[in-house]
Scaffold this active site. Structure first.
Site, mmCIF file in Angstrom:
data_model
loop_
_atom_site.group_PDB
_atom_site.id
_atom_site.type_symbol
_atom_site.label_atom_id
_atom_site.label_comp_id
_atom_site.label_asym_id
_atom_site.label_seq_id
_atom_site.Cartn_x
_atom_site.Cartn_y
_atom_site.Cartn_z
ATOM 1 N N TYR A 1 0.850 -1.193 0.000
ATOM 2 C CA TYR A 1 0.000 0.000 0.000
ATOM 3 C C TYR A 1 0.882 1.237 0.000
ATOM 4 O O TYR A 1 1.913 1.283 0.682
ATOM 5 C CB TYR A 1 -0.911 -0.002 1.232
ATOM 6 C CG TYR A 1 -1.817 1.199 1.347
ATOM 7 C CD1 TYR A 1 -2.828 1.424 0.420
ATOM 8 C CD2 TYR A 1 -1.672 2.101 2.390
ATOM 9 C CE1 TYR A 1 -3.664 2.519 0.521
ATOM 10 C CE2 TYR A 1 -2.503 3.205 2.509
ATOM 11 C CZ TYR A 1 -3.500 3.407 1.573
ATOM 12 O OH TYR A 1 -4.322 4.498 1.682
ATOM 13 N N ASP B 1 -0.751 15.984 6.108
ATOM 14 C CA ASP B 1 -1.641 15.316 5.155
ATOM 15 C C ASP B 1 -2.892 16.167 4.947
ATOM 16 O O ASP B 1 -3.983 15.835 5.409
ATOM 17 C CB ASP B 1 -2.001 13.929 5.685
ATOM 18 C CG ASP B 1 -2.853 13.134 4.711
ATOM 19 O OD1 ASP B 1 -2.840 13.452 3.509
ATOM 20 O OD2 ASP B 1 -3.549 12.197 5.157
ATOM 21 N N ASP C 1 -3.077 5.429 -2.573
ATOM 22 C CA ASP C 1 -3.987 6.461 -2.084
ATOM 23 C C ASP C 1 -3.938 7.641 -3.050
ATOM 24 O O ASP C 1 -2.925 8.332 -3.161
ATOM 25 C CB ASP C 1 -3.526 6.872 -0.683
ATOM 26 C CG ASP C 1 -4.369 7.983 -0.066
ATOM 27 O OD1 ASP C 1 -5.283 8.497 -0.730
ATOM 28 O OD2 ASP C 1 -4.092 8.334 1.097
ATOM 29 N N ASP D 1 -6.044 10.247 -2.874
ATOM 30 C CA ASP D 1 -6.738 11.371 -2.239
ATOM 31 C C ASP D 1 -8.102 11.615 -2.895
ATOM 32 O O ASP D 1 -8.885 10.698 -3.070
ATOM 33 C CB ASP D 1 -5.864 12.626 -2.269
ATOM 34 C CG ASP D 1 -4.721 12.552 -1.259
ATOM 35 O OD1 ASP D 1 -4.750 11.657 -0.402
ATOM 36 O OD2 ASP D 1 -3.811 13.389 -1.330
ATOM 37 N N HIS E 1 -7.409 4.263 -4.551
ATOM 38 C CA HIS E 1 -8.699 4.665 -3.975
ATOM 39 C C HIS E 1 -8.870 6.169 -4.056
ATOM 40 O O HIS E 1 -7.918 6.943 -3.956
ATOM 41 C CB HIS E 1 -8.900 4.128 -2.555
ATOM 42 C CG HIS E 1 -7.963 4.628 -1.503
ATOM 43 N ND1 HIS E 1 -8.031 5.885 -0.960
ATOM 44 C CD2 HIS E 1 -6.952 3.999 -0.851
ATOM 45 C CE1 HIS E 1 -7.107 6.019 -0.021
ATOM 46 N NE2 HIS E 1 -6.421 4.890 0.059
ATOM 47 N N GLU F 1 -11.384 9.317 -2.600
ATOM 48 C CA GLU F 1 -12.249 9.589 -1.449
ATOM 49 C C GLU F 1 -13.243 10.704 -1.736
ATOM 50 O O GLU F 1 -13.114 11.424 -2.740
ATOM 51 C CB GLU F 1 -11.411 9.922 -0.224
ATOM 52 C CG GLU F 1 -10.595 11.194 -0.354
ATOM 53 C CD GLU F 1 -9.454 11.243 0.640
ATOM 54 O OE1 GLU F 1 -9.388 12.234 1.399
ATOM 55 O OE2 GLU F 1 -8.628 10.317 0.661
ATOM 56 N N CYS G 1 -6.557 14.040 7.091
ATOM 57 C CA CYS G 1 -6.423 12.637 7.461
ATOM 58 C C CYS G 1 -7.782 12.092 7.862
ATOM 59 O O CYS G 1 -8.566 12.757 8.559
ATOM 60 C CB CYS G 1 -5.429 12.503 8.616
ATOM 61 S SG CYS G 1 -5.419 10.872 9.394
ATOM 62 N N ARG H 1 -13.486 5.359 -1.408
ATOM 63 C CA ARG H 1 -13.416 5.599 0.050
ATOM 64 C C ARG H 1 -14.455 6.633 0.447
ATOM 65 O O ARG H 1 -14.626 7.645 -0.245
ATOM 66 C CB ARG H 1 -12.016 6.078 0.426
ATOM 67 C CG ARG H 1 -11.909 6.617 1.842
ATOM 68 C CD ARG H 1 -10.490 7.000 2.180
ATOM 69 N NE ARG H 1 -10.453 8.136 3.096
ATOM 70 C CZ ARG H 1 -9.336 8.663 3.577
ATOM 71 N NH1 ARG H 1 -8.161 8.173 3.235
ATOM 72 N NH2 ARG H 1 -9.396 9.704 4.396
ATOM 73 N N GLU I 1 -14.021 4.564 5.797
ATOM 74 C CA GLU I 1 -12.971 5.063 6.681
ATOM 75 C C GLU I 1 -13.488 5.335 8.091
ATOM 76 O O GLU I 1 -14.639 5.751 8.287
ATOM 77 C CB GLU I 1 -12.377 6.348 6.082
ATOM 78 C CG GLU I 1 -11.287 7.006 6.918
ATOM 79 C CD GLU I 1 -10.029 6.169 7.075
ATOM 80 O OE1 GLU I 1 -10.130 5.070 7.665
ATOM 81 O OE2 GLU I 1 -8.959 6.620 6.627
ATOM 82 N N ASN J 1 -9.062 -0.145 7.301
ATOM 83 C CA ASN J 1 -7.849 0.615 7.593
ATOM 84 C C ASN J 1 -7.486 0.425 9.062
ATOM 85 O O ASN J 1 -8.159 0.952 9.947
ATOM 86 C CB ASN J 1 -8.073 2.098 7.286
ATOM 87 C CG ASN J 1 -6.842 2.942 7.559
ATOM 88 O OD1 ASN J 1 -5.763 2.419 7.825
ATOM 89 N ND2 ASN J 1 -7.004 4.251 7.496
#
Length: 301
Positions: free
Chosen positions: A48, A62, A89, A91, A116, A118, A126, A161, A191, A213
């Site tokens: 990952y 982040d 990731d 974002d 993924h 989101e 985060c 996500r 999440e 996660n």
């Protein structure tokens, strides 16, 4: 040596096959290509690439400061060295739906197995911090459909996500999970679920594969792999674990060197030169074509 022998398509097909089988795919987060090599050697099923880790490695919070180029570059470097599929990731897709479409194709070109996207509003935060804002569901679906429609390799895994658990609750999470599945997501990432009961509720509500996660210091209980497997979870990520351990060791090592004036007391805790060379396949480079040049080395501590 140099690059993995498996093609990006083969890795994507391996990830898809794993999602379709009973069992749990474990994907520790790699903060570097060398860490990805260690993950593969340790016997895990995938790698990952965490946006939070990439941000931290650049000494940034982040909060959506990293760019598509930075993420794709690091992801490509990691995917290059491992036979395992790499999940990235991405974002919020780095912009509007058209930007999300480009993100998918750039990551396909980077050789990763999937990513993924989101449903947060940019600048994102985060997933385990408070103060997040999520996009309205119609906008989130446009973003996801852009990703699905942009995909050229049907084996590339698109994970959706949702961060609504901490803003709107579990029922809203389930509603979005269902909508994302209907919009073509191959994998759903709810999440910041609190614990086993919430994972079980989402599992009962949707038929597509689910990702858990297991990040430290967050809102989710750290459930063992066996428990997640029994709950029917398909993928678990440990996004920041290796970075946190590594930086903890760095901090302690610097303290010891500053206090003692030498690193001698730390040598027994280090990866040896021989172990590093073995992980790098130094001997493979030497044997590749000794008629051209020899990288001869000695196996020493």
């Amino acid at each position: 040596m140099l690059h993995s022998r498996s093609t990006p398509q083969a890795k994507r097909q391996a990830l898809r096959a794993g999602l379709s089988e009973a069992g749990l795919l474990r994907l520790p987060g790699a903060f570097s290509p060398l860490a990805a090599r260690s993950i593969e050697r340790a016997g895990f099923e995938g790698v990952y690439v965490s946006g939070a880790v990439l941000s931290a490695d650049l000494a940034l919070p982040d909060v959506g400061l990293t760019t598509l180029s930075e993420v794709a570059g690091r992801a490509q470097a990691i995917a290059r060295v491992t036979e395992l599929p790499t999940l990235v990731d991405a974002d919020t897709g780095f912009g509007e739906p058209l930007n999300t479409a480009r993100t998918i194709q750039i990551l396909e070109d980077a050789g990763v197995a999937g990513c993924h996207i989101e449903d947060q509003v940019n600048p994102k935060r985060c997933g385990h911090l408070d103060g997040k804002t999520v996009t309205p569901l119609p906008e989130a679906l446009r973003r996801l459909r852009a990703a699905v429609n942009a995909r050229r390799d049907p084996s590339f895994v698109i994970c959706a996500r949702t961060d609504v658990r901490t803003t709107e609750g579990l029922d809203a999470t389930i509603e979005r999970a269902k909508a994302f599945a209907d919009a073509g997501a191959d994998l759903i990432f709810p999440e910041a679920l609190a614990g086993a009961a919430e994972f079980e509720a989402v599992r009962k509500a949707v038929e597509v594969p689910l990702l858990a996660n297991m990040t430290e210091f967050g809102k989710s209980e750290l459930l063992p792999a066996a428990t997640l497997r029994d709950l029917g979870i398909n993928v678990v990520i440990y996004p920041v674990t290796l970075l946190r351990l590594a930086m903890g060791a760095v901090t302690e090592a610097l303290r010891v060197i500053e206090a003692d004036g030498t690193q001698a007391g730390l040598v027994e805790r280090m990866q040896t030169r021989a172990e590093l060379y073995d992980l790098l396949d130094y001997s493979g480079y030497t044997a590749f074509d000794e008629d051209v040049f020899s990288h001869g080395y000695q196996e020493e501590r």
